[in-house]
Design a protein around this motif. Structure first.
Motif, PDB file in Angstrom:
ATOM      1  N   LYS A  43       0.839  -1.206   0.000  1.00  0.00           N
ATOM      2  CA  LYS A  43       0.000   0.000   0.000  1.00  0.00           C
ATOM      3  C   LYS A  43       0.869   1.250   0.000  1.00  0.00           C
ATOM      4  O   LYS A  43       0.635   2.190  -0.758  1.00  0.00           O
ATOM      5  N   LYS A  44       1.902   1.258   0.829  1.00  0.00           N
ATOM      6  CA  LYS A  44       2.802   2.420   0.890  1.00  0.00           C
ATOM      7  C   LYS A  44       3.496   2.616  -0.457  1.00  0.00           C
ATOM      8  O   LYS A  44       3.647   3.748  -0.932  1.00  0.00           O
ATOM      9  N   ILE A  45       3.915   1.525  -1.102  1.00  0.00           N
ATOM     10  CA  ILE A  45       4.576   1.610  -2.407  1.00  0.00           C
ATOM     11  C   ILE A  45       3.613   2.169  -3.449  1.00  0.00           C
ATOM     12  O   ILE A  45       3.974   3.049  -4.239  1.00  0.00           O
ATOM     13  N   CYS A  46       2.375   1.704  -3.432  1.00  0.00           N
ATOM     14  CA  CYS A  46       1.374   2.194  -4.387  1.00  0.00           C
ATOM     15  C   CYS A  46       1.056   3.669  -4.173  1.00  0.00           C
ATOM     16  O   CYS A  46       0.795   4.401  -5.122  1.00  0.00           O
ATOM     17  N   ASP A  47       1.094   4.107  -2.929  1.00  0.00           N
ATOM     18  CA  ASP A  47       0.736   5.490  -2.582  1.00  0.00           C
ATOM     19  C   ASP A  47       1.894   6.479  -2.682  1.00  0.00           C
ATOM     20  O   ASP A  47       1.692   7.682  -2.561  1.00  0.00           O
ATOM     21  N   THR A  48       3.114   5.979  -2.880  1.00  0.00           N
ATOM     22  CA  THR A  48       4.298   6.834  -2.877  1.00  0.00           C
ATOM     23  C   THR A  48       5.046   6.664  -4.197  1.00  0.00           C
ATOM     24  O   THR A  48       5.646   5.616  -4.453  1.00  0.00           O
ATOM     25  N   ARG A  49       5.007   7.692  -5.020  1.00  0.00           N
ATOM     26  CA  ARG A  49       5.587   7.607  -6.373  1.00  0.00           C
ATOM     27  C   ARG A  49       7.049   7.168  -6.366  1.00  0.00           C
ATOM     28  O   ARG A  49       7.455   6.315  -7.162  1.00  0.00           O
ATOM     29  N   SER A  50       7.855   7.707  -5.471  1.00  0.00           N
ATOM     30  CA  SER A  50       9.276   7.347  -5.460  1.00  0.00           C
ATOM     31  C   SER A  50       9.480   5.869  -5.106  1.00  0.00           C
ATOM     32  O   SER A  50      10.390   5.220  -5.640  1.00  0.00           O
ATOM     33  N   LEU A  51       8.633   5.330  -4.234  1.00  0.00           N
ATOM     34  CA  LEU A  51       8.739   3.909  -3.903  1.00  0.00           C
ATOM     35  C   LEU A  51       8.224   3.052  -5.059  1.00  0.00           C
ATOM     36  O   LEU A  51       8.786   1.990  -5.351  1.00  0.00           O
ATOM     37  N   ASN A  52       7.183   3.521  -5.721  1.00  0.00           N
ATOM     38  CA  ASN A  52       6.677   2.818  -6.894  1.00  0.00           C
ATOM     39  C   ASN A  52       7.765   2.785  -7.968  1.00  0.00           C
ATOM     40  O   ASN A  52       8.012   1.737  -8.583  1.00  0.00           O
ATOM     41  N   ASP A  53       8.431   3.913  -8.180  1.00  0.00           N
ATOM     42  CA  ASP A  53       9.528   3.971  -9.155  1.00  0.00           C
ATOM     43  C   ASP A  53      10.648   3.002  -8.767  1.00  0.00           C
ATOM     44  O   ASP A  53      11.223   2.331  -9.630  1.00  0.00           O
ATOM     45  N   ALA A  54      10.963   2.932  -7.475  1.00  0.00           N
ATOM     46  CA  ALA A  54      12.006   2.014  -7.004  1.00  0.00           C
ATOM     47  C   ALA A  54      11.600   0.569  -7.269  1.00  0.00           C
ATOM     48  O   ALA A  54      12.440  -0.266  -7.643  1.00  0.00           O
ATOM     49  N   ASP A  55      10.318   0.261  -7.106  1.00  0.00           N
ATOM     50  CA  ASP A  55       9.827  -1.088  -7.374  1.00  0.00           C
ATOM     51  C   ASP A  55       9.969  -1.425  -8.858  1.00  0.00           C
ATOM     52  O   ASP A  55      10.438  -2.507  -9.216  1.00  0.00           O
ATOM     53  N   VAL A  56       9.586  -0.496  -9.709  1.00  0.00           N
ATOM     54  CA  VAL A  56       9.705  -0.705 -11.159  1.00  0.00           C
ATOM     55  C   VAL A  56      11.167  -0.938 -11.533  1.00  0.00           C
ATOM     56  O   VAL A  56      11.491  -1.871 -12.271  1.00  0.00           O
ATOM     57  N   LYS A  57      12.032  -0.110 -11.033  1.00  0.00           N
ATOM     58  CA  LYS A  57      13.465  -0.224 -11.337  1.00  0.00           C
ATOM     59  C   LYS A  57      14.015  -1.570 -10.867  1.00  0.00           C
ATOM     60  O   LYS A  57      14.728  -2.258 -11.603  1.00  0.00           O
ATOM     61  N   MET A  58      13.658  -1.955  -9.645  1.00  0.00           N
ATOM     62  CA  MET A  58      14.182  -3.198  -9.094  1.00  0.00           C
ATOM     63  C   MET A  58      13.676  -4.410  -9.860  1.00  0.00           C
ATOM     64  O   MET A  58      14.452  -5.276 -10.249  1.00  0.00           O
TER      65      MET A  58
END
Length: 120
Positions: A43-58
């Protein structure tokens, strides 16, 4: 091409080609943000663009690296990914903890890439 990626680093290649920036707003790279029951970290990753970007990159880096590794090494990489995921999940909704987990995992994946055998 492999030498070029090696010189700029795998993460630099991904973002330089746009592969690391293709994000669908309702999904992180590794899970569906529209799913009814998300874990606190998701949920935090979905709600936080920088964490979402980190997930995509990883996950993009992980997928590319998996394809470059010889068959015998893929299982080890997948086991490491499962262990890392448990660590990220333990962060719950702590954004800084999640950010640090992604940073640590990207360093590990970059090191794995640097360790690949390359033809001369």
């Amino acid at each position: 091409m492999r030498d070029f990626i090696h010189r700029i680093g795998l993460a630099g290649f991904l973002f330089g080609t746009g592969l690391g920036a293709a994000i669908h707003p309702a999904a992180a790279a590794s899970f569906d943000c529209e799913r009814a029951e998300l874990a606190a970290d998701e949920k935090k990753i979905c709600d936080t663009r920088s964490l979402n970007d980190a997930d995509v990159k990883m996950v993009t880096t992980f997928d590319i690296l998996t394809g470059l590794l010889p068959m015998g090494s893929r299982g080890t990489l997948q086991e490491e990914q499962s262990s890392w995921l448990k660590k990220r999940q333990a962060c719950n909704a702590d954004a800084e903890c999640i950010r640090n987990a992604y940073s640590e995992r990207m360093k590990q994946l970059d090191e794995a890439y640097k360790g690949l055998s390359r033809p001369m």
